[in-house]
Design an enzyme around this catalytic site. Structure first.
Site, PDB file in Angstrom:
ATOM      1  N   GLU A  68      37.752  19.739  -4.591  1.00 49.83           N
ATOM      2  CA  GLU A  68      38.736  20.487  -3.797  1.00 49.83           C
ATOM      3  C   GLU A  68      39.571  21.361  -4.724  1.00 49.83           C
ATOM      4  O   GLU A  68      39.955  20.948  -5.818  1.00 49.83           O
ATOM      5  CB  GLU A  68      39.668  19.527  -3.049  1.00 49.83           C
ATOM      6  CG  GLU A  68      38.982  18.608  -2.056  1.00 49.83           C
ATOM      7  CD  GLU A  68      38.563  19.298  -0.776  1.00 49.83           C
ATOM      8  OE1 GLU A  68      38.873  20.500  -0.610  1.00 49.83           O
ATOM      9  OE2 GLU A  68      37.912  18.638   0.052  1.00 49.83           O
ATOM     10  N   ARG A  86      34.083  15.887  -3.622  1.00 47.84           N
ATOM     11  CA  ARG A  86      34.426  17.288  -3.373  1.00 47.84           C
ATOM     12  C   ARG A  86      35.402  17.799  -4.423  1.00 47.84           C
ATOM     13  O   ARG A  86      36.478  17.239  -4.592  1.00 47.84           O
ATOM     14  CB  ARG A  86      35.052  17.433  -1.995  1.00 47.84           C
ATOM     15  CG  ARG A  86      34.059  16.998  -0.930  1.00 47.84           C
ATOM     16  CD  ARG A  86      34.525  17.325   0.446  1.00 47.84           C
ATOM     17  NE  ARG A  86      33.490  16.900   1.380  1.00 47.84           N
ATOM     18  CZ  ARG A  86      33.458  17.229   2.649  1.00 47.84           C
ATOM     19  NH1 ARG A  86      34.401  17.995   3.148  1.00 47.84           N
ATOM     20  NH2 ARG A  86      32.487  16.797   3.420  1.00 47.84           N
ATOM     21  N   GLU A 122      43.173  17.150  10.680  1.00 50.66           N
ATOM     22  CA  GLU A 122      41.781  16.946  11.090  1.00 50.66           C
ATOM     23  C   GLU A 122      41.257  15.596  10.589  1.00 50.66           C
ATOM     24  O   GLU A 122      41.466  15.229   9.445  1.00 50.66           O
ATOM     25  CB  GLU A 122      40.926  18.075  10.495  1.00 50.66           C
ATOM     26  CG  GLU A 122      39.449  17.924  10.798  1.00 50.66           C
ATOM     27  CD  GLU A 122      38.580  18.854   9.945  1.00 50.66           C
ATOM     28  OE1 GLU A 122      38.934  20.043   9.773  1.00 50.66           O
ATOM     29  OE2 GLU A 122      37.533  18.379   9.450  1.00 50.66           O
ATOM     30  N   SER A 161      34.730  16.190  11.748  1.00 48.74           N
ATOM     31  CA  SER A 161      33.990  17.388  12.146  1.00 48.74           C
ATOM     32  C   SER A 161      32.607  16.955  12.590  1.00 48.74           C
ATOM     33  O   SER A 161      32.014  16.056  11.990  1.00 48.74           O
ATOM     34  CB  SER A 161      33.854  18.374  10.987  1.00 48.74           C
ATOM     35  OG  SER A 161      35.060  19.073  10.806  1.00 48.74           O
ATOM     36  N   ARG A 195      46.519  15.283   1.519  1.00 50.35           N
ATOM     37  CA  ARG A 195      45.461  14.792   2.420  1.00 50.35           C
ATOM     38  C   ARG A 195      44.040  15.073   1.912  1.00 50.35           C
ATOM     39  O   ARG A 195      43.072  14.944   2.642  1.00 50.35           O
ATOM     40  CB  ARG A 195      45.661  15.358   3.826  1.00 50.35           C
ATOM     41  CG  ARG A 195      45.571  16.840   3.899  1.00 50.35           C
ATOM     42  CD  ARG A 195      46.095  17.376   5.234  1.00 50.35           C
ATOM     43  NE  ARG A 195      46.238  18.822   5.134  1.00 50.35           N
ATOM     44  CZ  ARG A 195      45.294  19.681   5.453  1.00 50.35           C
ATOM     45  NH1 ARG A 195      44.169  19.271   5.944  1.00 50.35           N
ATOM     46  NH2 ARG A 195      45.495  20.976   5.295  1.00 50.35           N
ATOM     47  N   HIS A 196      43.943  15.481   0.646  1.00 51.11           N
ATOM     48  CA  HIS A 196      42.611  15.678   0.061  1.00 51.11           C
ATOM     49  C   HIS A 196      42.414  14.798  -1.169  1.00 51.11           C
ATOM     50  O   HIS A 196      43.309  14.696  -2.007  1.00 51.11           O
ATOM     51  CB  HIS A 196      42.409  17.141  -0.366  1.00 51.11           C
ATOM     52  CG  HIS A 196      42.215  18.075   0.775  1.00 51.11           C
ATOM     53  ND1 HIS A 196      43.248  18.790   1.328  1.00 51.11           N
ATOM     54  CD2 HIS A 196      41.103  18.384   1.490  1.00 51.11           C
ATOM     55  CE1 HIS A 196      42.773  19.521   2.334  1.00 51.11           C
ATOM     56  NE2 HIS A 196      41.479  19.284   2.458  1.00 51.11           N
ATOM     57  N   ARG A 256      41.725   9.402   5.692  1.00 52.62           N
ATOM     58  CA  ARG A 256      42.565  10.129   6.667  1.00 52.62           C
ATOM     59  C   ARG A 256      42.843   9.264   7.890  1.00 52.62           C
ATOM     60  O   ARG A 256      43.924   9.315   8.469  1.00 52.62           O
ATOM     61  CB  ARG A 256      41.869  11.415   7.106  1.00 52.62           C
ATOM     62  CG  ARG A 256      41.780  12.413   5.989  1.00 52.62           C
ATOM     63  CD  ARG A 256      42.275  13.768   6.428  1.00 52.62           C
ATOM     64  NE  ARG A 256      42.062  14.709   5.344  1.00 52.62           N
ATOM     65  CZ  ARG A 256      41.593  15.932   5.498  1.00 52.62           C
ATOM     66  NH1 ARG A 256      41.280  16.368   6.704  1.00 52.62           N
ATOM     67  NH2 ARG A 256      41.454  16.723   4.470  1.00 52.62           N
TER      68      ARG A 256
HETATM   69  P1  ATP Z   1      39.673  20.022   5.628  1.00 52.63           P
HETATM   70  O1  ATP Z   1      39.436  21.352   6.287  1.00 52.63           O
HETATM   71  O2  ATP Z   1      40.765  19.232   6.262  1.00 52.63           O
HETATM   72  O3  ATP Z   1      39.776  20.107   4.146  1.00 52.63           O
HETATM   73  P2  ATP Z   1      36.860  19.752   5.958  1.00 52.63           P
HETATM   74  O4  ATP Z   1      36.661  20.454   7.250  1.00 52.63           O
HETATM   75  O5  ATP Z   1      36.543  20.472   4.693  1.00 52.63           O
HETATM   76  O6  ATP Z   1      38.346  19.157   5.889  1.00 52.63           O
HETATM   77  P3  ATP Z   1      34.596  18.126   6.604  1.00 52.63           P
HETATM   78  O7  ATP Z   1      33.562  18.643   5.693  1.00 52.63           O
HETATM   79  O8  ATP Z   1      34.600  18.585   8.011  1.00 52.63           O
HETATM   80  O9  ATP Z   1      36.027  18.383   5.955  1.00 52.63           O
HETATM   81  O10 ATP Z   1      34.559  16.527   6.479  1.00 52.63           O
HETATM   82  C1  ATP Z   1      34.693  15.642   7.589  1.00 52.63           C
HETATM   83  C2  ATP Z   1      35.919  14.793   7.440  1.00 52.63           C
HETATM   84  O11 ATP Z   1      35.990  14.173   6.161  1.00 52.63           O
HETATM   85  C3  ATP Z   1      37.234  15.543   7.536  1.00 52.63           C
HETATM   86  O12 ATP Z   1      37.579  15.780   8.865  1.00 52.63           O
HETATM   87  C4  ATP Z   1      38.183  14.592   6.843  1.00 52.63           C
HETATM   88  O13 ATP Z   1      38.541  13.511   7.682  1.00 52.63           O
HETATM   89  C5  ATP Z   1      37.320  14.041   5.723  1.00 52.63           C
HETATM   90  N1  ATP Z   1      37.508  14.772   4.467  1.00 52.63           N
HETATM   91  C6  ATP Z   1      36.953  15.935   4.122  1.00 52.63           C
HETATM   92  N2  ATP Z   1      37.322  16.324   2.898  1.00 52.63           N
HETATM   93  C7  ATP Z   1      38.127  15.369   2.440  1.00 52.63           C
HETATM   94  C8  ATP Z   1      38.833  15.189   1.213  1.00 52.63           C
HETATM   95  N3  ATP Z   1      38.740  16.065   0.235  1.00 52.63           N
HETATM   96  N4  ATP Z   1      39.584  14.081   1.073  1.00 52.63           N
HETATM   97  C9  ATP Z   1      39.664  13.180   2.060  1.00 52.63           C
HETATM   98  N5  ATP Z   1      39.028  13.294   3.225  1.00 52.63           N
HETATM   99  C10 ATP Z   1      38.260  14.384   3.426  1.00 52.63           C
HETATM  100 MG    MG Z   2      35.875  19.889   8.991  1.00 50.06          MG
END
Ligand code: ATP
Ligand code: MG
Length: 434
Positions: free
Chosen positions: A213, A211, A357, A360, A219-220, A408
């Site tokens: 980001e 990702r 979080e 999901s 936490r990312h 996480r």
């Molecule tokens: P957030 O809103 O916290 O950035 P997200 O809703 O974009 O997360 P999801 O697509 O729902 O993330 O991904 C499912 C799970 O994967 C998240 O709940 C989290 O535990 C993990 N996750 C998502 N993005 C990341 C990241 N960039 N780094 C580490 N863990 C991640």
């Molecule tokens: Mg999510």
């Protein structure tokens, strides 16, 4: 083959060969001690200068810290030694000399910043409290796999190079694939749905997601490890049950098999297996509770995403793992199914640790027409996803699932300040090697 004795197994009365790293040398004059460290612990090697071969003493005490050596000698009980035994060497071999100038101190006496530690992970991992994090991580993955077996799941690996992203958008990393544009996959979402439509029915995968980001946060990551689950004929509440079972199994595995690591991490008193069932709050209850805390300047209204400060305030109020259910359809992805009797509300859910979080998930839209409509509403071209949507015309059962971020999970389980602590070689905005 590795026929040396582990330091932890060296018993008084035996003659053994141990091998490992020079942790420390203490020269007290007539007598000197070399502490040798291997994967099981440490052992004291004693040099009595007047009674031993000069060359052996000289070589033993000249070796630099963190060099790899091998020592053969008699093991004797010695109360004053750190582990109650010591070795008097008959022979000593320097297997690999270490540079006397180390970029960081593996004994931890001198602090190093995270960046230096990550640049020198090999040395960093020599610290017991760093090694312990990865041993816990390994146990978590073992326990999670076992729990998935108990749930009758089959483990799969889906492609990480894809023609289109799961949800499109700016989070995708583009790559060049034989002259064509391709992407690193951001989630196994679409693939796992294709599997549960096959008759295998229950899927799990533990693999990387990529990702791009927008921000560097604690936490990312830009490459994370995701635990993905998907099951045919499950609705979202059954998916939540499975999620609770997997999270609990991870904690139980660590409680049972990582006592030593928890001790090293100074978590023995704090570590608790979360109690099931986790509270399940609707999104509406969640925003009411956040508003009631007064943590936000502006009150949240239906349809708002939950801001990080709001999540924190709610997490503090709830004080344990919990679910947020019944999200507004508009802020959940198109592949999440809405309630039949209220299309404004989705079956999407998040599983939360009090601080962030973790998961999901939701029930998926398995009806072809609704699915294609969802693509269009999200601004995606359904034709690009024909490989996926087409399978929904060949008998796709209702299904549900979720994704849980491994780093996480480890971060929250061990109370780490930064998610990078839970990854061997993290990928973030600045960091591409090692
Ligand atoms: P957030 O809103 O916290 O950035 P997200 O809703 O974009 O997360 P999801 O697509 O729902 O993330 O991904 C499912 C799970 O994967 C998240 O709940 C989290 O535990 C993990 N996750 C998502 N993005 C990341 C990241 N960039 N780094 C580490 N863990 C991640
Ligand atoms: Mg999510």
């Amino acid at each position: 083959m590795d026929d040396r004795t582990y330091t932890a197994d060296a018993e008084p009365g035996e003659t053994v060969t141990v091998a490992g790293w020079v942790h420390e040398i203490r020269d007290l004059g007539g007598i000197a001690f070399l502490i040798l460290r291997d994967t099981t612990g440490k052992i004291q090697v004693k040099f009595e200068k007047d009674e031993m071969d000069d060359d052996l003493v000289e070589r033993g005490l000249a070796v630099h810290r963190e060099s790899v050596i091998s020592v053969t000698g008699a093991v004797e009980a010695e109360e004053r030694a750190p582990t109650g035994v010591e070795i008097t060497p008959d022979s000593l071999e320097v297997v690999a000399e270490a540079d006397p100038e180390l970029p960081l101190d593996p004994t931890g006496k001198v602090d190093a910043d995270l960046s230096t530690r990550l640049d020198n992970r090999t040395l960093d991992l020599r610290k017991p409290e760093v090694k312990a994090i990865f041993e816990v991580r390994s146990e978590v993955l073992r326990a999670v796999r076992e729990q998935f077996r108990a749930l009758d799941c089959t483990e799969f690996n889906t492609p990480k190079i894809v023609a289109t992203g799961t949800e499109g958008g700016t989070e995708l990393f583009p790559i060049t694939y034989f002259g064509r544009e391709a992407f690193m996959n951001q989630s196994p979402q679409l693939f796992k749905q294709l599997v549960v439509g096959s008759g295998v029915e229950r899927f799990f995968e533990i693999g990387p997601v990529f990702r791009a980001e927008e921000h560097n946060t604690p936490r990312h990551l830009n490459e994370a490890t995701m635990i993905d689950f998907e099951a045919a004929f499950f609705d979202h509440t059954e998916a939540m049950d499975a999620c609770e079972a997997v999270l609990t199994a991870a904690y139980e595995g660590v409680a049972e098999n990582c006592a030593e690591q928890l001790e090293t991490l100074d978590l023995v008193d704090e570590f608790e297996v979360p109690e099931s069932p986790f509270p399940r709050l609707t999104y509406e209850e969640a925003i009411e509770r956040i508003n009631a805390t007064g943590a936000l300047d502006e009150q949240l209204v239906w349809g708002d995403d939950l801001p990080t400060e709001g999540e924190h305030a709610l997490g503090e109020a709830v004080g344990e793992h919990y679910f947020i259910t019944d999200w507004p359809s508009d802020i959940k992805p198109f592949y999440i199914k809405d309630y039949d009797d209220d299309p404004d509300v989705s079956t999407g859910f998040d599983m939360m640790h009090p601080t962030m979080e973790l998961v999901s998930g939701g029930q998926r839209e398995h009806r072809y027409d609704h699915l294609v409509e969802g693509f269009e509403q999200q601004g995606l071209d359904p034709e690009q996803f024909e490989y996926y949507t087409e399978m929904f015309t060949y008998g796709m059962p209702p299904h549900a699932g979720w994704g849980l971020g491994v780093e996480r999970l480890i971060m929250t389980m061990l109370g780490l300040d930064n998610i990078r602590e839970a990854v061997l070689f993290p990928r973030d905005r600045q960091r591409l090697s090692p």
